[in-house]
Structures are given as C-alpha cells and as structure tokens.
Design a protein around this motif. Structure first.
Motif, short mmCIF file in Angstrom:
data_model
loop_
_atom_site.label_atom_id
_atom_site.label_comp_id
_atom_site.label_asym_id
_atom_site.label_seq_id
_atom_site.Cartn_x
_atom_site.Cartn_y
_atom_site.Cartn_z
N GLN A 282 3.06 7.41 -12.02
CA GLN A 282 1.80 7.10 -10.99
C GLN A 282 2.07 6.71 -8.95
O GLN A 282 1.83 8.43 -8.81
N ALA A 283 2.65 5.84 -9.58
CA ALA A 283 2.65 5.63 -7.84
C ALA A 283 3.57 6.64 -7.56
O ALA A 283 3.76 6.67 -6.14
N VAL A 284 5.06 6.55 -7.66
CA VAL A 284 5.94 6.82 -7.61
C VAL A 284 5.48 8.21 -7.23
O VAL A 284 5.82 9.35 -5.96
N ALA A 285 4.76 9.54 -8.06
CA ALA A 285 3.92 10.78 -7.77
C ALA A 285 3.01 10.69 -6.68
O ALA A 285 3.52 12.02 -5.67
N ALA A 286 2.95 9.71 -6.50
CA ALA A 286 1.81 10.08 -5.25
C ALA A 286 2.59 10.09 -4.53
O ALA A 286 1.53 10.50 -2.77
N ILE A 287 3.19 9.17 -3.72
CA ILE A 287 4.01 8.96 -3.14
C ILE A 287 4.98 9.84 -2.34
O ILE A 287 4.77 10.15 -1.32
N ASN A 288 5.52 10.50 -3.39
CA ASN A 288 6.32 11.65 -3.55
C ASN A 288 5.49 12.89 -2.77
O ASN A 288 5.54 13.27 -1.76
N ALA A 289 4.29 13.09 -2.97
CA ALA A 289 3.14 14.35 -3.17
C ALA A 289 2.79 13.27 -1.49
O ALA A 289 3.07 14.74 -0.95
N LEU A 290 2.23 12.00 -1.46
CA LEU A 290 1.73 11.94 0.00
C LEU A 290 3.21 12.80 1.33
O LEU A 290 2.80 12.75 2.19
N LEU A 291 4.18 12.12 0.71
CA LEU A 291 5.75 12.87 1.96
C LEU A 291 5.90 13.83 1.05
O LEU A 291 6.34 14.56 2.59
N ASP A 292 5.89 14.83 0.85
CA ASP A 292 5.74 15.92 0.66
C ASP A 292 4.97 16.18 1.41
O ASP A 292 5.57 17.58 2.25
N ASP B 248 1.15 -0.94 0.23
CA ASP B 248 0.39 -0.48 0.47
C ASP B 248 0.96 1.47 0.29
O ASP B 248 1.26 1.30 0.88
N PRO B 249 0.79 2.02 -0.70
CA PRO B 249 1.68 3.46 -0.80
C PRO B 249 1.31 3.84 0.22
O PRO B 249 2.58 4.92 0.86
N ALA B 250 0.79 3.75 1.19
CA ALA B 250 -0.07 4.45 2.56
C ALA B 250 1.19 3.94 4.17
O ALA B 250 2.06 4.87 4.70
N SER B 251 1.62 2.60 3.35
CA SER B 251 3.08 2.82 3.93
C SER B 251 4.20 3.78 3.81
O SER B 251 4.84 3.34 5.03
N ALA B 252 4.30 4.21 3.01
CA ALA B 252 5.88 5.40 3.00
C ALA B 252 5.60 5.91 4.29
O ALA B 252 7.09 6.14 4.36
N ALA C 264 -1.31 -2.58 -8.61
CA ALA C 264 -2.45 -2.12 -7.55
C ALA C 264 -2.71 -0.54 -7.92
O ALA C 264 -3.70 -0.04 -7.41
N ASN C 265 -1.87 0.50 -8.20
CA ASN C 265 -1.76 1.80 -7.72
C ASN C 265 -1.51 2.65 -9.22
O ASN C 265 -0.67 3.63 -8.77
N GLY C 266 -1.79 1.87 -9.55
CA GLY C 266 -1.67 2.38 -11.32
C GLY C 266 -0.27 2.19 -11.71
O GLY C 266 0.40 1.26 -11.05
N THR C 267 -0.06 3.36 -12.91
CA THR C 267 1.76 3.25 -13.22
C THR C 267 2.67 3.00 -12.36
O THR C 267 2.39 3.75 -11.13
N PRO C 268 4.08 3.07 -12.72
CA PRO C 268 5.11 2.81 -11.64
C PRO C 268 5.47 4.69 -11.57
O PRO C 268 5.57 4.90 -10.37
N SER D 5 9.23 -1.79 -3.92
CA SER D 5 8.64 -2.64 -4.64
C SER D 5 7.38 -2.72 -4.95
O SER D 5 6.49 -2.63 -6.32
N ALA D 6 6.74 -3.64 -4.60
CA ALA D 6 5.02 -4.19 -4.87
C ALA D 6 3.94 -3.42 -5.01
O ALA D 6 3.39 -3.03 -5.93
N ALA D 7 4.23 -2.21 -4.31
CA ALA D 7 3.54 -1.09 -4.50
C ALA D 7 3.55 -0.26 -5.65
O ALA D 7 2.88 0.44 -6.33
N LEU D 8 4.54 -0.12 -6.25
CA LEU D 8 5.20 0.88 -7.50
C LEU D 8 4.72 -0.43 -8.54
O LEU D 8 4.41 0.32 -9.69
N PHE D 9 5.02 -1.39 -8.96
CA PHE D 9 4.86 -2.51 -9.64
C PHE D 9 4.41 -3.53 -9.98
O PHE D 9 4.60 -4.05 -11.03
#
Length: 220
Positions: A202-212, A171-175, A196-200, A189-193
């Motif tokens: 898209q997932a990186v962008a969303a996680i960075n936004a969450l962390l920001d 789950d991206p929220a685990s970050a 389930a969370n869009g393209t890799p 890895s699984a959260a990106l690839f």
C-alpha cells in the motif's frame, strides 16, 4: 543503475528492512514489490552475517528479478555473485570503489555510498560507479529526509549526469521532497516497512501515485 526511463521521474529504490527473521523480511519485501513500480532493491548487511545475507538474497533475487527489479548487495561481492545479484553497493571510499569496479570489469553494477561531502561525491563519481548514494542505511527514522543529503542531491543533479539515489525519511511525503531536488531515485525503508503507512504494498502504491502526480519530469 541507469537513468529512470519508465516514468521519466524519480523512482523508488527499496532498502530491505533489518529483521531477525529472513522469512519475515522476504514477506515484507515481496509485498512491497507487488505494490507498483520499483527500480531496484538493496540488501544491506545491517545485523546479518554472510550466511543470513545469502539466504535472504537467494529468496529475494528471483522474486525481484521476475519483476524487472535489480538487486544489489551491500559490501559483499562474493554473496552477490553466489545469488546472481545484479550488483553491489559499496561504502568503503573511493580507493576501494575504484579497485572493485576494475576487478568486476562490468560483470556487476557498482553503487557508491558512504558519501558525506561534495569532495567525497566527486571522488566517488570519478571512480565510475553506476550511481552515488546520499544517506546511510537505517538513518531514515525521522519523517523528513536529511537536509545534508537533499542539498548534496540538488547540487549533484545540477552538475553531474551520473544518477544519484537519496535516502528518504519515514514519511511517504519525503519521497516527493527528494524528487524535487532532481534526484533520480529515492531510497525508502522505514516509510514502507514500519507499518505506520499501511502494508508495504500500500505504501509503495501511494508513493508512486504521489510521484506520478507531483514529481518533476526529467528532460529527454
């Protein structure tokens, strides 16, 4: 792996997915790298032999390094040297870790994994690696990060200045949960690839936004 400076908060470490096709793996990792801030990329052995690991690295090293992303190879210093990787990730214990650090003599970064306890973490840290890693490649199939790794990270971050990396969940929220321990990096890895969370990317962008938005900031 130096303390994060770009965002002054926990940053992403990519763990390349275990895919039969090198080309498919390269496409997915390249898409993830295009999605936003990534600190480093680790190439795990997984089910690869040395030849396929080297082929994967030869394709990914110039792509990643072109984005100022460090590349580390699990367990194989020869492959790491051939592909001009930035470092190696070792999980064989403190004795081997110390020996390899002395042998490499600063020519490559060295990361310490395979850590399950506080004592193992301290032994690894005394060997002088560039980071310690809490978690096991491939064990991120559950949504949340493993509670043991989170507890180790919280303890380590309060006690030790050496950077730590913690394996997140699917789950991206685990970050964000990892970031809240004080960990310097979250490995994903699984959260990106998994898809389930869009393209890799898209997932990186969303996680960075969450962390920001929500991750705690490190002191200067």
């Amino acid at each position: 792996m130096a303390k994060p400076t770009l965002s002054n908060r926990c940053r992403i470490v990519l763990i390349a997915p275990d895919l039969p096709s090198v080309d498919d793996c390269v496409r997915k990792v390249e898409d993830a790298l295009a999605g936003g801030d990534v600190a480093s990329l680790i190439l795990p052995i997984a089910n690869r032999d040395s030849a396929s690991l080297q082929k994967l690295g030869e394709a990914l090293v110039p792509i990643a390094q072109g984005r100022n992303v460090a590349v580390l190879v699990e367990g194989d210093t020869q492959v790491a040297g051939r592909i001009k990787a930035d470092g190696v990730h070792l999980e064989e214990g403190a004795a081997v870790l110390r020996e390899q650090i002395e042998s490499l003599n600063g020519r490559m970064m060295v990361g310490a994994g395979g850590i399950k306890t506080r004592d193992e973490a301290l032994e690894a840290g005394e060997a002088g690696p560039d980071y310690v890693f809490f978690g096991r490649f491939g064990y991120d199939t559950k949504p949340e990060a493993h509670s043991r790794n989170l507890k180790l990270a919280e303890w380590w971050s309060e006690m030790i200045a050496l950077p730590c990396v913690v394996l997140g969940g699917s789950d991206p929220a685990s970050a964000l949960t990892v970031a809240e321990t004080g960990a310097d990096f979250v490995a994903l890895s699984a959260a990106l690839f998994s898809g389930a969370n869009g393209t890799p990317g898209q997932a990186v962008a969303a996680i960075n936004a969450l962390l920001d938005e929500s991750a705690p900031r490190f002191e200067d």
